[in-house]
Scaffold this motif. Structure first.
Motif, PDB file in Angstrom:
ATOM      1  N   PRO A 106       0.289  -1.278   0.080  1.00 15.27           N
ATOM      2  CA  PRO A 106      -0.181  -0.145   0.087  1.00 15.27           C
ATOM      3  C   PRO A 106       0.862   1.106   0.134  1.00 15.27           C
ATOM      4  CG  PRO A 106      -0.187  -1.012   1.840  1.00 15.27           C
ATOM      5  CD  PRO A 106      -0.145  -2.331   1.331  1.00 15.27           C
ATOM      6  N   ALA A 107       2.347   1.231   0.579  1.00 18.46           N
ATOM      7  CA  ALA A 107       3.160   2.236  -0.064  1.00 18.46           C
ATOM      8  C   ALA A 107       3.508   2.718  -0.871  1.00 18.46           C
ATOM      9  CB  ALA A 107       4.499   2.257   1.609  1.00 18.46           C
ATOM     10  N   THR A 108       3.694   1.365  -1.926  1.00 18.09           N
ATOM     11  CA  THR A 108       4.313   1.821  -3.257  1.00 18.09           C
ATOM     12  C   THR A 108       2.991   2.401  -4.443  1.00 18.09           C
ATOM     13  OG1 THR A 108       3.956  -0.599  -3.476  1.00 18.09           O
ATOM     14  CG2 THR A 108       6.461   0.997  -2.236  1.00 18.09           C
ATOM     15  N   ILE A 109       1.934   1.726  -3.939  1.00 19.34           N
ATOM     16  CA  ILE A 109       0.691   1.472  -4.750  1.00 19.34           C
ATOM     17  C   ILE A 109      -0.701   2.929  -4.713  1.00 19.34           C
ATOM     18  CG2 ILE A 109      -0.921   0.779  -6.534  1.00 19.34           C
ATOM     19  CD1 ILE A 109       1.109  -2.231  -6.511  1.00 19.34           C
ATOM     20  N   SER A 110      -0.899   3.066  -5.265  1.00 16.73           N
ATOM     21  CA  SER A 110      -1.719   4.760  -5.485  1.00 16.73           C
ATOM     22  C   SER A 110      -3.109   4.190  -6.045  1.00 16.73           C
ATOM     23  CB  SER A 110      -1.622   5.717  -4.834  1.00 16.73           C
ATOM     24  OG  SER A 110      -0.485   5.904  -4.423  1.00 16.73           O
ATOM     25  N   PRO A 111      -4.746   3.789  -5.838  1.00 10.95           N
ATOM     26  CA  PRO A 111      -5.522   4.242  -6.401  1.00 10.95           C
ATOM     27  C   PRO A 111      -5.411   5.307  -7.584  1.00 10.95           C
ATOM     28  CG  PRO A 111      -6.398   4.784  -4.466  1.00 10.95           C
ATOM     29  CD  PRO A 111      -4.694   4.516  -3.772  1.00 10.95           C
ATOM     30  N   VAL A 124      -6.288   0.249 -10.972  1.00  5.81           N
ATOM     31  CA  VAL A 124      -5.477   0.377  -9.563  1.00  5.81           C
ATOM     32  C   VAL A 124      -7.338   1.480  -8.955  1.00  5.81           C
ATOM     33  CG1 VAL A 124      -4.876   0.441  -7.241  1.00  5.81           C
ATOM     34  CG2 VAL A 124      -3.556  -0.202  -8.779  1.00  5.81           C
ATOM     35  N   LEU A 125      -8.341   0.435  -8.553  1.00  4.16           N
ATOM     36  CA  LEU A 125      -9.918   1.372  -7.924  1.00  4.16           C
ATOM     37  C   LEU A 125      -9.258   1.649  -6.623  1.00  4.16           C
ATOM     38  CD1 LEU A 125     -12.131  -0.718  -9.324  1.00  4.16           C
ATOM     39  CD2 LEU A 125     -11.172   1.599 -10.520  1.00  4.16           C
ATOM     40  N   GLY A 126      -8.562   0.705  -5.657  1.00  3.66           N
ATOM     41  CA  GLY A 126      -8.042   1.028  -3.958  1.00  3.66           C
ATOM     42  C   GLY A 126      -7.255   0.282  -3.531  1.00  3.66           C
ATOM     43  N   THR A 127      -7.012   0.518  -2.433  1.00  6.15           N
ATOM     44  CA  THR A 127      -5.345  -0.317  -1.982  1.00  6.15           C
ATOM     45  C   THR A 127      -5.962  -0.497  -0.496  1.00  6.15           C
ATOM     46  OG1 THR A 127      -3.811   1.848  -1.400  1.00  6.15           O
ATOM     47  CG2 THR A 127      -3.625   0.660  -3.869  1.00  6.15           C
ATOM     48  N   TYR A 128      -5.613  -1.893  -0.107  1.00  7.48           N
ATOM     49  CA  TYR A 128      -5.832  -1.827   1.029  1.00  7.48           C
ATOM     50  C   TYR A 128      -4.496  -2.483   2.020  1.00  7.48           C
ATOM     51  CZ  TYR A 128     -10.608  -1.186  -0.935  1.00  7.48           C
ATOM     52  OH  TYR A 128     -11.247  -1.059  -1.419  1.00  7.48           O
ATOM     53  N   HIS A 129      -4.976  -3.631   3.258  1.00  5.81           N
ATOM     54  CA  HIS A 129      -3.372  -3.728   3.511  1.00  5.81           C
ATOM     55  C   HIS A 129      -2.429  -4.919   3.259  1.00  5.81           C
ATOM     56  CE1 HIS A 129      -1.143  -4.778   7.293  1.00  5.81           C
ATOM     57  NE2 HIS A 129      -1.325  -6.308   7.374  1.00  5.81           N
ATOM     58  N   ARG A 130      -3.715  -6.364   2.497  1.00  8.53           N
ATOM     59  CA  ARG A 130      -2.787  -7.344   2.016  1.00  8.53           C
ATOM     60  C   ARG A 130      -3.470  -7.354   0.403  1.00  8.53           C
ATOM     61  NH1 ARG A 130      -3.132 -12.294   6.383  1.00  8.53           N
ATOM     62  NH2 ARG A 130      -2.526 -10.750   7.981  1.00  8.53           N
ATOM     63  N   VAL A 144      -6.841  -8.443  -5.405  1.00  8.63           N
ATOM     64  CA  VAL A 144      -5.734  -9.447  -6.104  1.00  8.63           C
ATOM     65  C   VAL A 144      -4.455  -8.973  -4.764  1.00  8.63           C
ATOM     66  CG1 VAL A 144      -4.033  -9.507  -7.556  1.00  8.63           C
ATOM     67  CG2 VAL A 144      -6.282  -8.795  -8.546  1.00  8.63           C
ATOM     68  N   ALA A 145      -4.109  -9.791  -4.564  1.00 12.72           N
ATOM     69  CA  ALA A 145      -2.978 -10.005  -3.279  1.00 12.72           C
ATOM     70  C   ALA A 145      -1.332  -9.466  -3.714  1.00 12.72           C
ATOM     71  CB  ALA A 145      -2.478 -11.345  -2.898  1.00 12.72           C
ATOM     72  N   TYR A 146      -1.366  -8.252  -3.281  1.00 16.40           N
ATOM     73  CA  TYR A 146      -0.066  -7.217  -4.431  1.00 16.40           C
ATOM     74  C   TYR A 146       1.093  -8.748  -4.688  1.00 16.40           C
ATOM     75  CZ  TYR A 146      -1.638  -3.155  -1.536  1.00 16.40           C
ATOM     76  OH  TYR A 146      -1.718  -2.243  -1.517  1.00 16.40           O
ATOM     77  N   ARG A 147       1.033 -10.083  -4.155  1.00 13.40           N
ATOM     78  CA  ARG A 147       2.191 -10.640  -4.549  1.00 13.40           C
ATOM     79  C   ARG A 147       2.221 -11.097  -5.969  1.00 13.40           C
ATOM     80  NH1 ARG A 147       0.358 -15.810  -3.755  1.00 13.40           N
ATOM     81  NH2 ARG A 147      -1.685 -16.025  -2.836  1.00 13.40           N
ATOM     82  N   MET A 148       1.319 -10.961  -6.609  1.00  7.74           N
ATOM     83  CA  MET A 148       0.693 -11.291  -7.579  1.00  7.74           C
ATOM     84  C   MET A 148       0.644 -10.298  -8.512  1.00  7.74           C
ATOM     85  SD  MET A 148      -0.757 -14.135  -7.519  1.00  7.74           S
ATOM     86  CE  MET A 148      -1.446 -14.263  -9.283  1.00  7.74           C
ATOM     87  N   VAL A 149       0.673  -8.863  -8.415  1.00  6.73           N
ATOM     88  CA  VAL A 149       1.438  -7.323  -8.976  1.00  6.73           C
ATOM     89  C   VAL A 149       2.892  -7.906  -9.546  1.00  6.73           C
ATOM     90  CG1 VAL A 149       2.001  -5.744  -9.189  1.00  6.73           C
ATOM     91  CG2 VAL A 149       0.352  -6.019  -7.589  1.00  6.73           C
ATOM     92  N   SER A 150       3.048  -7.615 -11.164  1.00  7.76           N
ATOM     93  CA  SER A 150       4.609  -8.484 -11.576  1.00  7.76           C
ATOM     94  C   SER A 150       4.736  -6.495 -11.965  1.00  7.76           C
ATOM     95  CB  SER A 150       4.933  -8.944 -12.656  1.00  7.76           C
ATOM     96  OG  SER A 150       3.832  -8.567 -13.377  1.00  7.76           O
ATOM     97  N   ASP A 151       4.546  -5.987 -12.280  1.00  5.93           N
ATOM     98  CA  ASP A 151       5.178  -4.566 -12.743  1.00  5.93           C
ATOM     99  C   ASP A 151       4.154  -3.459 -12.127  1.00  5.93           C
ATOM    100  OD1 ASP A 151       6.719  -2.660 -13.771  1.00  5.93           O
ATOM    101  OD2 ASP A 151       6.184  -3.256 -15.753  1.00  5.93           O
ATOM    102  N   HIS A 152       4.874  -2.626 -12.074  1.00  6.62           N
ATOM    103  CA  HIS A 152       3.663  -1.653 -11.701  1.00  6.62           C
ATOM    104  C   HIS A 152       3.966   0.375 -12.589  1.00  6.62           C
ATOM    105  CE1 HIS A 152       3.497   2.049  -8.606  1.00  6.62           C
ATOM    106  NE2 HIS A 152       2.080   2.203  -8.529  1.00  6.62           N
ATOM    107  N   ALA A 153       2.962   1.256 -12.479  1.00  2.00           N
ATOM    108  CA  ALA A 153       3.409   2.251 -13.411  1.00  2.00           C
ATOM    109  C   ALA A 153       2.157   3.420 -12.907  1.00  2.00           C
ATOM    110  CB  ALA A 153       2.728   2.505 -14.821  1.00  2.00           C
ATOM    111  N   PRO A 154       3.069   4.756 -12.030  1.00  2.47           N
ATOM    112  CA  PRO A 154       2.233   5.323 -11.285  1.00  2.47           C
ATOM    113  C   PRO A 154       1.209   6.288 -12.301  1.00  2.47           C
ATOM    114  CG  PRO A 154       4.403   5.710 -11.826  1.00  2.47           C
ATOM    115  CD  PRO A 154       3.860   4.679 -12.070  1.00  2.47           C
ATOM    116  N   GLY A 155       0.180   6.561 -12.406  1.00 10.17           N
ATOM    117  CA  GLY A 155      -0.437   7.507 -12.818  1.00 10.17           C
ATOM    118  C   GLY A 155      -0.989   6.934 -14.298  1.00 10.17           C
ATOM    119  N   ASP A 156      -1.181   7.462 -14.960  1.00 11.87           N
ATOM    120  CA  ASP A 156      -1.599   7.149 -16.209  1.00 11.87           C
ATOM    121  C   ASP A 156      -0.585   7.196 -17.352  1.00 11.87           C
ATOM    122  OD1 ASP A 156      -3.729   9.456 -15.833  1.00 11.87           O
ATOM    123  OD2 ASP A 156      -4.491   8.051 -15.921  1.00 11.87           O
TER     124      ASP A 156
END
Length: 161
Positions: A106-111, A124-130, A144-156
């Motif tokens: 949740p510290a690295t991914i935002s809605p 991403v619509l929302g972030t929670y603890h797990r 989806v659990a955070y462990r399933m995320v293989s890549d991340h792009a902020p914003g648009d």
């Protein structure tokens, strides 16, 4: 002259690659953690709420601590699982240090961000603890659990399929 023997290393490389895939390693760590919690409940005993009466009081069942040879078996299983957990956590640390995967949470991914899960990008619509809530397509949202995320792009910054 061509080698008439089949290449036997290709399947072995694929098996090892799948075994050490970052998502697989994270899932294995989560499963071992859950198994250790289950063993601890059996070793120390626990109280489980199985329902509620109409007046709101809880209906509980008490599981006594394991004893005798069964307790010894559980202790051996816990020792084995702790060894496995240490190994897979070291593998996960190596993967993060080598840049094969990032440790998302949740510290690295935002809605509003985009995440890649199983080869597809999702908003991403929302972030929670797990878990995080993503747009599953067709107006459906799913967790989806955070462990399933293989890549991340902020914003648009990344297109979403």
């Amino acid at each position: 002259m061509e080698n008439a023997l089949p290449d036997r290393t290709t399947p072995a490389v694929a098996v090892v690659g799948a075994r050490y895939d970052p998502v697989t390693v994270a899932g294995r760590i989560a499963r071992i953690d859950a198994d250790l919690r289950w063993l601890q409940r059996r070793l120390s005993g626990s109280v489980r709420t199985v329902g509620y009466r109409s007046d709101g009081t809880a209906i509980s069942t008490t599981i006594p601590p394991a004893s005798g040879s069964h307790r010894m078996l559980l202790i051996e299983q816990r020792a084995r699982l702790l060894g496995e957990l240490g190994h897979w956590r070291k593998v996960r640390e190596w993967q993060i240090a080598a840049g094969r995967i990032q440790d998302h949470g949740p510290a690295t991914i935002s809605p509003g961000d985009s995440v890649k899960i199983r080869g597809r990008w999702h908003r991403v619509l929302g972030t929670y603890h797990r878990t995080l809530r993503i747009d599953g397509g067709g107006g459906r949202a799913r967790a989806v659990a955070y462990r399933m995320v293989s890549d991340h792009a902020p914003g648009d910054e990344e297109s979403v399929d």
